[in-house]
Write a protein that holds these residues in place. Structure first.
Motif, PDB file in Angstrom:
ATOM      1  N   MET A   4     148.352 104.844 -10.024  1.00 13.91           N
ATOM      2  CA  MET A   4     148.030 106.091 -10.462  1.00 13.91           C
ATOM      3  C   MET A   4     148.651 107.257  -9.891  1.00 13.91           C
ATOM      4  SD  MET A   4     146.248 105.055 -12.986  1.00 13.91           S
ATOM      5  CE  MET A   4     145.399 106.575 -13.519  1.00 13.91           C
ATOM      6  N   GLU A   5     148.566 107.100  -8.360  1.00 14.25           N
ATOM      7  CA  GLU A   5     149.372 108.116  -7.884  1.00 14.25           C
ATOM      8  C   GLU A   5     150.965 108.247  -8.066  1.00 14.25           C
ATOM      9  OE1 GLU A   5     150.266 109.541  -3.073  1.00 14.25           O
ATOM     10  OE2 GLU A   5     148.910 108.168  -3.488  1.00 14.25           O
ATOM     11  N   PRO A  10     151.100 106.757 -21.793  1.00 12.37           N
ATOM     12  CA  PRO A  10     151.649 105.799 -20.595  1.00 12.37           C
ATOM     13  C   PRO A  10     152.910 105.590 -20.616  1.00 12.37           C
ATOM     14  CG  PRO A  10     150.464 104.703 -22.698  1.00 12.37           C
ATOM     15  CD  PRO A  10     150.341 106.108 -22.943  1.00 12.37           C
ATOM     16  N   MET A  42     147.458  97.581 -12.616  1.00  8.67           N
ATOM     17  CA  MET A  42     148.592  98.392 -12.190  1.00  8.67           C
ATOM     18  C   MET A  42     149.103  98.269 -10.964  1.00  8.67           C
ATOM     19  SD  MET A  42     148.557 101.660 -14.608  1.00  8.67           S
ATOM     20  CE  MET A  42     147.521 102.615 -13.561  1.00  8.67           C
ATOM     21  N   GLU A  75     153.771 100.251 -18.905  1.00  8.48           N
ATOM     22  CA  GLU A  75     152.269 100.309 -18.122  1.00  8.48           C
ATOM     23  C   GLU A  75     151.347  99.852 -19.114  1.00  8.48           C
ATOM     24  OE1 GLU A  75     151.778 104.492 -16.978  1.00  8.48           O
ATOM     25  OE2 GLU A  75     149.674 104.265 -17.295  1.00  8.48           O
ATOM     26  N   SER A 114     147.564  99.984 -20.535  1.00 10.32           N
ATOM     27  CA  SER A 114     146.532 100.802 -20.510  1.00 10.32           C
ATOM     28  C   SER A 114     145.368 100.068 -21.250  1.00 10.32           C
ATOM     29  CB  SER A 114     147.075 101.943 -21.283  1.00 10.32           C
ATOM     30  OG  SER A 114     147.296 101.527 -22.573  1.00 10.32           O
ATOM     31  N   MET A 160     141.844 100.011 -14.708  1.00  6.96           N
ATOM     32  CA  MET A 160     143.234 100.217 -14.771  1.00  6.96           C
ATOM     33  C   MET A 160     144.002  99.856 -13.256  1.00  6.96           C
ATOM     34  SD  MET A 160     144.719 101.950 -17.168  1.00  6.96           S
ATOM     35  CE  MET A 160     145.602 103.350 -17.229  1.00  6.96           C
ATOM     36  N   MET A 161     143.115 100.209 -12.149  1.00  4.99           N
ATOM     37  CA  MET A 161     143.801 100.087 -10.895  1.00  4.99           C
ATOM     38  C   MET A 161     144.150  98.651 -10.566  1.00  4.99           C
ATOM     39  SD  MET A 161     144.660 102.789  -9.569  1.00  4.99           S
ATOM     40  CE  MET A 161     145.180 102.271  -8.072  1.00  4.99           C
ATOM     41  N   MET A 202     152.435 106.936 -10.619  1.00  2.00           N
ATOM     42  CA  MET A 202     152.515 107.370 -12.237  1.00  2.00           C
ATOM     43  C   MET A 202     152.357 109.058 -12.138  1.00  2.00           C
ATOM     44  SD  MET A 202     153.613 104.832 -13.497  1.00  2.00           S
ATOM     45  CE  MET A 202     153.904 105.663 -14.987  1.00  2.00           C
ATOM     46  N   GLY A 203     151.555 109.635 -11.387  1.00  2.00           N
ATOM     47  CA  GLY A 203     151.555 111.135 -11.221  1.00  2.00           C
ATOM     48  C   GLY A 203     152.578 111.748 -10.769  1.00  2.00           C
ATOM     49  N   ASP A 248     149.545 112.431 -20.434  1.00  2.00           N
ATOM     50  CA  ASP A 248     148.630 111.602 -20.518  1.00  2.00           C
ATOM     51  C   ASP A 248     149.034 110.115 -21.214  1.00  2.00           C
ATOM     52  OD1 ASP A 248     146.817 112.882 -19.338  1.00  2.00           O
ATOM     53  OD2 ASP A 248     145.955 113.817 -21.255  1.00  2.00           O
TER      54      ASP A 248
END
Length: 165
Positions: free
Chosen positions: A29-30, A6, A24, A10, A12, A20-21, A32-33, A4
């Motif tokens: 988000m995808e 950053p 960034m 990034e 935050s 957030m979207m 970074m996942g 979790d």
């Protein structure tokens, strides 16, 4: 480090209506996942880097089919970010310069058993220095060290001359 936490660069603390979207960018988000998952499973990743004229050819694989799929996904995600000029890790000098010079580089990739082969080249010798620094001193080190490496910046390569603004 927690998944979790950053990544360096990034932001935050978004407060806009986009949240957030919005700060960034599309797909962050995808993206970074998949990055965090690869960093967590870095011990399952194998890397080979070969210097070729004008750049590098890398082979990144895993015996774990889920990690191999993540490797392929990550390369495609980063290629799309490169094409959209949607930078990542802008606090990292090498990433910042790679994105500034993205119009001077070419990225090709091919799925192979267990992973992907990437050819990253440039006709500009200065950009070749960046490409090689990224491949060896960020990606390969991140595959070796995981999140601990991702939290450190990558210095610009010796001899690199930033392009005038």
């Amino acid at each position: 480090m927690s998944a979790d936490m950053p990544m360096m660069g990034e932001q935050s603390n978004a407060t806009s209506s986009d949240g957030m979207m919005g700060m960034m960018g599309e797909g962050m988000m995808e993206d970074m996942g998949s990055i965090r998952s690869l960093l967590a499973d870095h011990e399952k990743v194998e890397r080979q880097v070969e210097d070729i004229p004008n750049g590098v050819r890398t082979v990144t694989t895993s015996d774990d089919p889920k990690v191999a799929a993540l490797i392929r996904q990550h390369v495609r995600q980063m290629d799309a970010r490169y094409d959209r000029d949607q930078p990542i890790r802008m606090m990292d000098p090498v990433f910042r310069e790679l994105f500034r010079n993205r119009d001077r580089a070419s990225l090709e990739y091919e799925d192979i058993p267990g992973g992907i082969r990437v050819t990253h080249t440039s006709d500009d010798p200065n950009v070749v220095l960046l490409i090689r620094q990224h491949a060896r001193h960020f990606v390969s080190e991140a595959a070796e060290e995981g999140m601990a490496r991702a939290m450190r910046p990558t210095p610009l390569p010796e001899g690199y001359r930033p392009r005038p603004e």
